[in-house]
Design a protein around this motif. Structure first.
Motif, short mmCIF file in Angstrom:
data_model
loop_
_atom_site.label_atom_id
_atom_site.label_comp_id
_atom_site.label_asym_id
_atom_site.label_seq_id
_atom_site.Cartn_x
_atom_site.Cartn_y
_atom_site.Cartn_z
N GLY A 134 0.80 -1.22 0.00
CA GLY A 134 0.00 0.00 0.00
C GLY A 134 0.83 1.27 0.00
O GLY A 134 0.45 2.26 -0.65
N VAL A 135 1.96 1.26 0.70
CA VAL A 135 2.83 2.45 0.70
C VAL A 135 3.33 2.71 -0.72
O VAL A 135 3.28 3.84 -1.22
N LEU A 136 3.76 1.66 -1.39
CA LEU A 136 4.27 1.79 -2.76
C LEU A 136 3.17 2.28 -3.70
O LEU A 136 3.38 3.22 -4.48
N ASP A 137 2.01 1.67 -3.64
CA ASP A 137 0.91 2.07 -4.52
C ASP A 137 0.50 3.53 -4.25
O ASP A 137 0.20 4.28 -5.19
N SER A 138 0.51 3.90 -2.98
CA SER A 138 0.09 5.26 -2.62
C SER A 138 1.10 6.31 -3.09
O SER A 138 0.71 7.39 -3.56
N ILE A 139 2.40 6.02 -2.97
CA ILE A 139 3.38 7.02 -3.40
C ILE A 139 3.42 7.13 -4.92
O ILE A 139 3.73 8.20 -5.45
N ARG A 140 3.09 6.04 -5.61
CA ARG A 140 2.96 6.14 -7.07
C ARG A 140 1.81 7.08 -7.43
O ARG A 140 1.96 7.94 -8.29
N PHE A 141 0.68 6.90 -6.78
CA PHE A 141 -0.49 7.75 -7.04
C PHE A 141 -0.15 9.20 -6.73
O PHE A 141 -0.47 10.11 -7.52
N ARG A 142 0.52 9.44 -5.60
CA ARG A 142 0.90 10.81 -5.22
C ARG A 142 1.84 11.43 -6.27
O ARG A 142 1.71 12.61 -6.63
N THR A 143 2.78 10.62 -6.75
CA THR A 143 3.74 11.11 -7.74
C THR A 143 3.04 11.51 -9.04
O THR A 143 3.32 12.58 -9.62
N PHE A 144 2.12 10.67 -9.50
CA PHE A 144 1.42 10.96 -10.75
C PHE A 144 0.58 12.22 -10.63
O PHE A 144 0.51 13.04 -11.55
N ILE A 145 -0.07 12.39 -9.48
CA ILE A 145 -0.89 13.60 -9.26
C ILE A 145 0.00 14.84 -9.23
O ILE A 145 -0.31 15.86 -9.86
N ALA A 146 1.10 14.77 -8.49
CA ALA A 146 2.01 15.92 -8.39
C ALA A 146 2.56 16.30 -9.76
O ALA A 146 2.66 17.49 -10.10
N ASN A 147 2.92 15.31 -10.56
CA ASN A 147 3.44 15.59 -11.90
C ASN A 147 2.38 16.23 -12.78
O ASN A 147 2.67 17.15 -13.57
N LEU B 88 -0.12 18.09 -11.86
CA LEU B 88 -0.44 19.45 -11.41
C LEU B 88 0.77 20.36 -11.30
O LEU B 88 0.62 21.55 -11.03
N ASN B 89 1.97 19.77 -11.45
CA ASN B 89 3.21 20.53 -11.27
C ASN B 89 3.27 21.17 -9.89
O ASN B 89 3.53 22.37 -9.74
N VAL B 90 3.00 20.33 -8.87
CA VAL B 90 3.12 20.77 -7.48
C VAL B 90 4.04 19.80 -6.74
O VAL B 90 4.38 18.72 -7.24
N SER B 91 4.46 20.20 -5.54
CA SER B 91 5.31 19.33 -4.74
C SER B 91 4.56 18.07 -4.32
O SER B 91 3.37 18.12 -3.97
N VAL B 92 5.26 16.94 -4.32
CA VAL B 92 4.65 15.70 -3.84
C VAL B 92 4.26 15.82 -2.37
O VAL B 92 3.36 15.13 -1.90
N ASP B 93 4.93 16.70 -1.62
CA ASP B 93 4.59 16.90 -0.21
C ASP B 93 3.19 17.47 -0.03
O ASP B 93 2.59 17.32 1.03
N ASN B 94 2.68 18.14 -1.06
CA ASN B 94 1.34 18.72 -0.98
C ASN B 94 0.23 17.69 -1.23
O ASN B 94 -0.95 17.97 -1.00
N VAL B 95 0.61 16.52 -1.73
CA VAL B 95 -0.38 15.52 -2.13
C VAL B 95 -0.51 14.44 -1.06
O VAL B 95 0.48 13.82 -0.67
N GLN B 96 -1.72 14.22 -0.60
CA GLN B 96 -2.02 13.15 0.34
C GLN B 96 -2.96 12.16 -0.33
O GLN B 96 -3.99 12.55 -0.89
N ALA B 97 -2.60 10.88 -0.30
CA ALA B 97 -3.42 9.87 -0.95
C ALA B 97 -3.20 8.53 -0.27
O ALA B 97 -2.16 8.30 0.35
N ILE B 98 -4.20 7.66 -0.40
CA ILE B 98 -4.09 6.33 0.18
C ILE B 98 -4.74 5.32 -0.75
O ILE B 98 -5.78 5.60 -1.37
N VAL B 99 -4.09 4.16 -0.88
CA VAL B 99 -4.58 3.10 -1.75
C VAL B 99 -4.80 1.85 -0.90
O VAL B 99 -3.91 1.43 -0.16
N LEU B 100 -6.00 1.26 -1.02
CA LEU B 100 -6.35 0.06 -0.25
C LEU B 100 -6.44 -1.14 -1.18
O LEU B 100 -6.29 -1.04 -2.40
#
Length: 315
Positions: A146-159, A161-173
């Protein structure tokens, strides 16, 4: 107070990178173990020689002997074979069940108080194997996905929107695979719901890309799979446990009624501390999210039924 001892079983790309990230924290004694003679010893020596520049004490040992892993506080299991061309999912399950069963028996014999963190695929089923074979309390068996899947989702969103990955919170179950369940409703950017930032179609495309994240990397590499992000995910979990951080991360944990799931390992939000899984955090799900999670877990249920048969035959 002495350093915690961590064993990494499997010295391939994932295991070797986990060992690197762990020694670079300068917080642990690390044992890197593999059946291939020379492989863990060579990687441990190479890592040790980096210590004067990277600023850590070279507390790492490479070995082919489980005796060197005795009294580990935490054991990361990466051992197993990847799915190869022509190999069915059942064949992968059977082969890695046999490998993980043997590894876990050796762990239990030498580190009976350890926490076991599973990385071997198919992840949810292999975590179940470790639980059944070790007979450890459920708090001390957990799987990384889940950590891996969630950070992938966060990375794709940040890219996107062109924002910092630190601004993105997401969780994958859910299970680690095509049926994983990114919780879009709980996904935020700088505290604002993701729907306020991205169109529905674009968001669904990012969800689909997350589900296929591992496969995308495999197709690019041609001869291998991801290891940088999986290793980083493992180390975040290790730190949350051994530093008693009480951090909530998605992970494969044994559910006994949470989310309507019974006696299965599934990807759920977990609060981690010094005892391992301290609590499964239950989110309110919509009916649609609950159905998606149940669909995801059904694949794991079928695998675990097969595991029960395999373990019975191998007893």
């Amino acid at each position: 107070m002495g350093r915690s001892k961590i064993t990494v079983v499997g010295a391939g790309f994932v295991g070797g990178t986990i060992a690197q990230r762990l020694v670079e924290t300068d917080s642990y004694d690390v044992v890197l173990l593999d059946v291939v003679e020379g492989l863990p010893q060579g990687k441990a020596l190479d890592l040790s020689e980096a210590s004067p520049i990277c600023g850590f004490e070279p507390r790492i040992v490479g070995t082919n002997r489980f005796d060197d892993t005795a009294d580990s506080s935490l054991v990361v299991v990466v051992a197993g074979v990847p799915r190869k061309p022509g190999m069915s999912r059942d064949q992968l399950l059977e082969t890695n069940t046999r490998i993980v069963r043997a590894v876990v028996r050796d762990i239990v014999a030498r580190s009976p108080l350890a926490i076991i963190l599973m990385v071997t695929n198919p992840l949810d089923a292999m975590t179940y194997v470790a639980y059944q074979v070790s007979q450890f309390p459920k708090q001390r068996i957990v799987g990384m996905a889940g950590v891996l899947d969630s950070i992938r989702f966060r990375t794709f969103i940040a890219n996107e929107l062109n924002v910092s990955v630190d601004n993105v919170q997401a969780i994958v179950l859910g299970c680690h695979g095509d049926s994983m369940v990114p919780l879009v409703r709980y996904t935020t950017v700088a505290g604002r719901p993701i729907e306020e930032w991205i169109s529905k179609d674009t968001l669904q495309a990012l969800v689909k890309r997350t589900r296929k994240g591992g496969g995308e990397i495999v197709s690019l590499l041609k001869t291998g799979s991801a290891y940088y992000a999986p290793a980083a995910s493992v180390v975040e979990m290790v730190e949350a446990i051994l530093k008693d951080q009480k951090k909530i991360l998605p992970a494969a944990a044994l559910c006994e009624g949470e989310y309507g799931i019974h006696n299965l390992f599934a990807g759920v939000p977990v609060k981690f501390g010094s005892h391992g899984v301290e609590e499964i955090v239950v989110f309110d799900l919509t009916p649609e999210e609950q159905v998606a999670l149940e669909h995801s877990v059904n694949a794991v249920r079928a695998q675990c039924q097969k595991v029960d048969q395999l373990l019975g035959c191998q007893a």
